[in-house]
Motif scaffolding. Structure first.
Motif, short mmCIF file in Angstrom:
data_model
loop_
_atom_site.label_atom_id
_atom_site.label_comp_id
_atom_site.label_asym_id
_atom_site.label_seq_id
_atom_site.Cartn_x
_atom_site.Cartn_y
_atom_site.Cartn_z
N ARG A 1 64.74 88.13 0.70
CA ARG A 1 63.58 87.85 1.57
C ARG A 1 62.89 89.15 1.97
O ARG A 1 61.65 89.20 2.09
CB ARG A 1 64.02 87.06 2.79
N LYS B 1 65.81 84.55 9.36
CA LYS B 1 64.56 83.92 9.74
C LYS B 1 63.86 84.67 10.86
O LYS B 1 62.68 85.01 10.78
CB LYS B 1 64.83 82.47 10.18
N CYS C 1 62.83 88.33 9.77
CA CYS C 1 61.61 88.37 8.96
C CYS C 1 60.37 88.14 9.82
O CYS C 1 59.33 88.76 9.60
CB CYS C 1 61.70 87.34 7.84
N ARG C 2 60.48 87.25 10.80
CA ARG C 2 59.33 87.02 11.68
C ARG C 2 58.99 88.29 12.46
O ARG C 2 57.81 88.63 12.64
CB ARG C 2 59.64 85.87 12.65
#
Length: 282
Positions: free
Chosen positions: A40, A11, A14-15
């Motif tokens: 992802r 998470k 990816c940010r």
């Protein structure tokens, strides 16, 4: 700058990749082994880079990993980093707990977002609903240099501003001071207190208060004390409120709580608990 992101498909990874992809001057190398993380990354058109190559080429290596695994991973990857590179941690827990093996030829940088302020003048729905920042709402950040030069700090701060953009201002602190801010101030005290506040609202509802009435009343009675205390920097409550606040303090808060939470020994125990995954002692 070549930026290696360990845990690039997670998470936070990816940010970071989403943000840096919009910022000129950065080449991103994502290291990821989990199938879900690789998927992802594929959604972003990113192919994982083999770890050894990513470490050999990275000018900055970001540990976008859970606190509990940073120490184990750091002991594996830091010996492989190229001289002059910078480790970047997004939380002070692992650095302050001594989880990073130190090399004299590396810089060690730590940064963390303050998150968008609750007292704000946000105009758009996107800003108002960006609770964590780095999407639409402007936020301050804190930065610390555990080891390195002022030039290293400048490189790290520029990278941090890109990761957490839009950034209003950046505060330079020490790693120890950042650990006072998180976990001691923001999690041990504030997140705990906010959880108790939420549970108080749930208790009012359980005792028959209509849920919408309890919610509206609670939202307003969070906002008003915030204005009194923070907008006015220690403003004064009414006499009746002061009386009942002290009653609540007597019921809820143990004497000596500040020293038990904010002493250097306690702060160190808290970060060690985070990286070990076990509660600190009393």
């Amino acid at each position: 700058m070549v930026v290696t992101v360990l845990g690039g498909g997670g998470k936070m990874g990816c940010r970071i990749i989403d943000r840096l992809a919009k910022t000129p001057g950065y080449t991103i190398l994502a290291v990821e082994i989990a199938e879900a993380g690789i998927a992802r990354l594929a959604e972003r058109g990113v192919v994982p880079t083999p770890e050894d190559r990513a470490l050999a080429e990275g000018d900055a290596v970001i540990f976008a990993l859970p606190d509990r695994v940073i120490g184990k991973v750091a002991r594996q990857v830091i010996p492989k980093m190229k001289p002059g590179a910078m480790t970047v941690c997004l939380d002070p827990a692992a650095p302050h707990a001594g989880e990073l093996p130190l090399r004299e030829d590396l810089a060690y940088f730590v940064t963390h977002p303050c998150h968008p302020p609750v007292l704000n003048n946000f105009e758009t729905k996107e800003e108002r609903e960006d609770y964590f920042g780095a999407i639409a709402a402007p936020q301050p950040i804190v930065c610390a240099l555990q080891q390195g030069t002022d030039d290293d700090y400048a490189r790290g701060e520029t990278l941090a501003r890109a990761i957490f953009a839009p950034v209003t201002r950046s505060h330079r602190v020490t790693v120890e001071q950042m650990a006072i801010l998180e976990p001691a101030m923001s999690e041990t005290v504030t997140a705990c207190a906010m959880t108790i506040i939420y549970e108080a609202m749930e208790e009012a509802i359980a005792r028959g208060v209509p849920a919408e009435a309890a919610y509206d009343f609670m939202m307003g009675h969070i906002h008003a004390p915030l204005g009194i205390l923070f907008a006015n920097r220690g403003g004064i409550f009414s006499d009746g409120a002061k009386l009942i606040i002290e009653h609540g303090r007597h019921l809820l808060i143990q004497e000596g709580w500040r020293e038990r939470i904010f002493s250097p020994e306690s702060v160190k125990a808290q970060v060690e608990a985070i990286v070990n995954g076990t509660p600190p002692g009393p």
